[in-house]
Scaffold this motif. Structure first.
Motif, PDB file in Angstrom:
ATOM      1  N   ILE A  72      14.776  11.688 -85.685  1.00  0.00           N
ATOM      2  CA  ILE A  72      15.480  10.712 -84.850  1.00  0.00           C
ATOM      3  C   ILE A  72      15.636   9.422 -85.649  1.00  0.00           C
ATOM      4  O   ILE A  72      14.710   8.999 -86.353  1.00  0.00           O
ATOM      5  N   PHE A  73      16.798   8.783 -85.542  1.00  0.00           N
ATOM      6  CA  PHE A  73      17.023   7.492 -86.209  1.00  0.00           C
ATOM      7  C   PHE A  73      16.510   6.385 -85.283  1.00  0.00           C
ATOM      8  O   PHE A  73      17.248   5.821 -84.483  1.00  0.00           O
ATOM      9  N   ASN A  74      15.215   6.105 -85.400  1.00  0.00           N
ATOM     10  CA  ASN A  74      14.568   5.172 -84.473  1.00  0.00           C
ATOM     11  C   ASN A  74      14.811   3.702 -84.803  1.00  0.00           C
ATOM     12  O   ASN A  74      14.347   2.826 -84.066  1.00  0.00           O
ATOM     13  N   GLU A  75      15.553   3.437 -85.898  1.00  0.00           N
ATOM     14  CA  GLU A  75      15.903   2.044 -86.187  1.00  0.00           C
ATOM     15  C   GLU A  75      16.873   1.517 -85.122  1.00  0.00           C
ATOM     16  O   GLU A  75      16.918   0.331 -84.857  1.00  0.00           O
ATOM     17  N   GLU A  76      17.640   2.418 -84.552  1.00  0.00           N
ATOM     18  CA  GLU A  76      18.489   2.031 -83.418  1.00  0.00           C
ATOM     19  C   GLU A  76      17.609   1.945 -82.174  1.00  0.00           C
ATOM     20  O   GLU A  76      16.713   2.757 -81.987  1.00  0.00           O
ATOM     21  N   ARG A  77      17.933   0.997 -81.305  1.00  0.00           N
ATOM     22  CA  ARG A  77      17.130   0.822 -80.080  1.00  0.00           C
ATOM     23  C   ARG A  77      17.658   1.733 -78.964  1.00  0.00           C
ATOM     24  O   ARG A  77      17.935   1.301 -77.839  1.00  0.00           O
ATOM     25  N   TRP A  78      17.781   3.008 -79.291  1.00  0.00           N
ATOM     26  CA  TRP A  78      18.383   3.952 -78.345  1.00  0.00           C
ATOM     27  C   TRP A  78      17.530   4.142 -77.096  1.00  0.00           C
ATOM     28  O   TRP A  78      18.067   4.322 -75.991  1.00  0.00           O
ATOM     29  N   GLN A  79      16.201   4.090 -77.248  1.00  0.00           N
ATOM     30  CA  GLN A  79      15.333   4.304 -76.081  1.00  0.00           C
ATOM     31  C   GLN A  79      15.538   3.216 -75.033  1.00  0.00           C
ATOM     32  O   GLN A  79      15.637   3.498 -73.845  1.00  0.00           O
ATOM     33  N   ASP A  80      15.589   1.960 -75.500  1.00  0.00           N
ATOM     34  CA  ASP A  80      15.842   0.838 -74.586  1.00  0.00           C
ATOM     35  C   ASP A  80      17.193   1.008 -73.893  1.00  0.00           C
ATOM     36  O   ASP A  80      17.315   0.816 -72.686  1.00  0.00           O
TER      37      ASP A  80
END
Length: 207
Positions: A72-80
């Protein structure tokens, strides 16, 4: 019926109809990752209609990767962003508050691999639905499997087989009408404990 199916991001209704009516479920975990599928995509019902939730992944089309190896590209704030989308879509639904505490940690804790995240989210949905399923994982990729009904095609988000699932209450249906085959979250937040009997009563149109 024993089935083989892909673990996806908060599976859609079609996935869960197949899963809930199966005696044994095998998850395909040894195939190659393909873009534009439900592996990292889910659809919910927002104020403007059908809305896509997409988990960003580190993936190159040139270099084939196994599904289980894709990060997963977790640098993006996708979860928020995804959690805010769920709040704005479903906070007024009848059962959102009922399941909120179980689901929110998925959007607060980092997970490295997309497959791990999907399996974790599936477990939580099963807890919410109070489902006790007989689930296993594939050990190797087989193109055809004799003793299982193959539902792996359901992972494809494009050219999807239309389904005739029955209607249930949706938050914005007065604006955009009933939208079929959304993420299981849509059914869960709107129908709560009745979601299981809804899934059991539906029939799946297959290829």
């Amino acid at each position: 019926m024993n089935i083989i199916i892909h673990p996806t991001y908060f599976p859609n209704i079609a996935h869960f109809v197949a899963i809930i009516q199966a005696k044994e479920v095998m998850f395909e975990v040894d195939d190659n990752f393909v873009k534009q599928t439900y592996r990292n995509r889910a659809y919910i019902y927002g104020a403007n209609g059908k809305q896509t939730l997409n988990i960003p992944v580190v993936y190159s089309q040139k270099r084939r990767q196994k599904y289980r190896d894709v990060k997963i590209f977790n640098e993006e704030r996708w979860q928020d962003n995804h959690w805010k989308s769920l709040l704005s879509s479903y906070r007024t639904s009848p059962f959102f508050e009922y399941y909120e505490d179980e689901l929110q940690p998925l959007f607060q804790q980092k997970t490295d691999y997309i497959l791990d995240f999907n399996l974790k989210s599936f477990e939580i949905i099963c807890d919410c639905l109070q489902l006790d399923l007989n689930v296993s994982k594939s050990a190797s990729y087989e193109k055809t499997i004799e003793d299982k009904v193959d539902f792996r095609h359901l992972v494809t988000a494009k050219k999807e087989q239309p389904q005739r699932f029955g209607k249930y209450t949706q938050v914005f249906s007065n604006k955009h009408g009933f939208i079929r085959n959304l993420s299981i979250l849509d059914l869960l937040f709107n129908e709560g404990p009745n979601a299981t009997s809804y899934l059991e009563s539906q029939s799946l149109i297959t290829k």
